[in-house]
Scaffold this active site. Structure first.
Site, PDB file in Angstrom:
ATOM      1  CB  SER A 181      65.900  12.127  31.006  1.00 21.59           C
ATOM      2  OG  SER A 181      67.222  12.131  31.470  1.00 21.59           O
ATOM      3  CB  SER A 239      68.899   9.459  30.207  1.00 19.24           C
ATOM      4  OG  SER A 239      67.630   9.462  30.819  1.00 19.24           O
ATOM      5  CE  LYS A 248      65.317   6.882  29.532  1.00 16.44           C
ATOM      6  NZ  LYS A 248      65.258   8.126  30.338  1.00 16.44           N
TER       7      LYS A 248
END
Ligand code: GLN
Length: 485
Positions: free
Chosen positions: A179, A155, A80
């Site tokens: 997330s 996310s 990420k």
């Protein structure tokens, strides 16, 4: 190679590498091809690190040749884009950091690379990890591999879509309020949020420091355990990283169920949950019963306050963490204005998107002197209460089983700007962060549109090995349907 990357787990790839069936360079090239092919469709990556990955793969091949390979040597992993990798961009999906190049690596990444893992790219995400749909990224939204008209979740939606489209066997995400687990559920993969302190936060760009954890996302619970083995443990750079002997988080996989009791907290099922989601999770509870688990109803009465407490605490911490983006220390700097104050104001006005601004305003409001007691302090009290209620639960349960999300993946554009609706949908994931507990989401069914349904196991602090083993047992009975890509 193409079939291999669509089916193989880390363990299978690792033995293929050791037995010289293929090299890490070949494997990495195959994943890179797939990543480049899929990225136009899903938008899973902000940066595909082709050259970097091929250089790392060549080093991994050397390591395998000289017999010093570990289970992750030569395995491509996506990361990420809020986790720093030295000398490469870390954008956090924001215009504010669009040009930022990190001068150091996060501890989790240093550890992965020490094992010889190959970092193949940085994945797309909601700006500064604030969101549940991966639609607020400055670089565009992420699409769900099962239905491109739908969101991938957030996310860490880029990491979830990257794994679900076979561009890597596993990825890292970050989880502040769900997330890792929520996009894992929406994209039909497995995602683990570790106990607060299991993984060092050094090099993870801070959103809400008392809640954030880096977590693995993969095709199986076992693979999540393999990644956790590599990234966990004490760290001199982060004093909130727990000083514990790192155990093998996969050690309990494949062992017998011994007197395990699963709690079904009734408030999680009474919440506004889709009928199909509820019935898939209850069917999974039956599967556990047949394995010899005792399943009983339990209660977490303060669940109804969890979303409010989470958004107050996380926004308060975000407001303070994000005050560092002032146009001086980081890359975006407004060219407009004359004074120092103009510089700060204009930089922040231009650099942050609407959701980030909303959180900063909410956080500063909750912390302001007239409202501190009314909001922030109450949220902290709720946090203690939720913790105490979990402690009570775990006196009689090994872990609890809940749906991961109230619905399956929804259509892009729906409700993304409706804050109350978006925030409310986090009700099933936020308590694990509030109480600092480990939680794993795995697929337990599909709805009428063939979209994945996720269930979560939440365990006592540092009980990752137990929930990984329980998720692994379920996965061995369940046939996943892969996304058609
Ligand atoms: N959806 C939650 C939020 O918007 C969780 C985000 C996260 O875990 N990073 O805050």
């Amino acid at each position: 190679m193409n079939n291999l990357i669509k089916t193989a787990t880390i363990s299978e790839l690792s033995s293929g590498l050791k037995n010289k069936e293929f090299s890490s360079s070949e494997l990495t090239a195959a994943y890179l091809n797939q990543a480049k092919k899929q990225n136009d469709t899903t938008g899973a990556y902000i940066n595909i690190l082709e050259e970097y990955a091929l250089t790392s793969a060549a080093k991994a091949d050397e390591k395998i040749k000289n017999g010093s390979a570990t289970p992750l040597t030569g395995i491509p992993i996506a990361v990420k884009d809020n986790i720093c990798l030295k000398n490469t961009p870390t954008t956090c999906g924001s215009k504010m950091l669009a040009e930022y190049v990190s001068p150091y690596s996060a501890t989790a990444l240093t550890r992965l690379e020490d094992e010889g893992a190959v970092i193949i790219g940085k994945t797309n995400m909601d700006e500064f990890a604030m969101g549940s749909a991966s639609q607020t990224s400055y670089f565009g939204g992420v699409k769900n591999p099962y239905d491109l008209k739908r969101v991938a979740g957030g996310s860490s939606g880029g990491s979830a879509a990257a794994v679900a489209t076979f561009t890597c066997p596993a990825a890292l995400g970050s989880d502040t309020g769900g997330s890792v687990r929520q996009p894992a559920a929406f994209c039909g993969i497995t995602g683990l949020k570790p106990t607060y302190g299991t993984v060092s936060r050094y090099g993870l760009v801070a959103f809400a420091s008392s809640l954030d954890q880096i977590g693995p996302m993969a095709r199986t619970a076992y693979d999540c355990g393999l990644l956790l083995n590599a990234i966990s443990g004490a760290d001199e750079f982060d004093f909130t990283a727990a000083n514990r002997n790192v155990t093998d988080y996969t050690a309990l996989c494949g062992t017998d169920v011994k007197d395990a009791v699963i709690g079904l907290p009734k408030e999680f099922f009474d919440a506004d949950i889709d009928a199909e989601v509820k019935s898939a999770v209850l069917a999974a509870a039956e599967v556990y019963k047949n394995m010899g688990y005792i399943v009983k109803e339990v209660s977490l009465p303060s669940l109804k306050y969890a979303v409010a407490a989470y958004y107050l605490i996380s926004s308060a911490e975000a407001a303070s963490n994000l005050s560092r983006y002032d146009g001086i220390k980081y890359t975006h700097r407004s060219k407009n204005g004359k004074t120092y104050e103009d510089l700060i104001k204009n930089t922040r006005r231009e650099g942050f998107g609407w959701e980030v601004k909303r959180r900063i305003m909410l956080g500063n409001y909750a912390l302001s002197s007239g409202y501190y007691d009314a909001y922030y302090n109450k949220a902290v009290t709720i946090r203690a209460k939720i913790k105490a209620e979990y402690d009570e639960l775990f006196k009689t349960c090994s872990f609890v089983l809940t749906p991961t999300t109230p619905t399956t993946a929804y259509k892009i554009g729906k409700d993304v700007k409706n804050a109350v609706k978006m925030y409310s949908a986090d009700i099933l994931t936020v308590t694990a962060n509030i109480a600092g507990l480990p939680a794993i989401s795995t697929t337990c069914g599909y709805d009428k549109n063939c979209l994945p349904i996720g269930m979560s196991l939440i365990g006592p602090a540092f009980g990752e090995d137990k929930i990984i083993a329980a998720a692994d047992r379920f996965e061995k009975t369940f046939i996943r349907r892969e996304a058609e890509v």
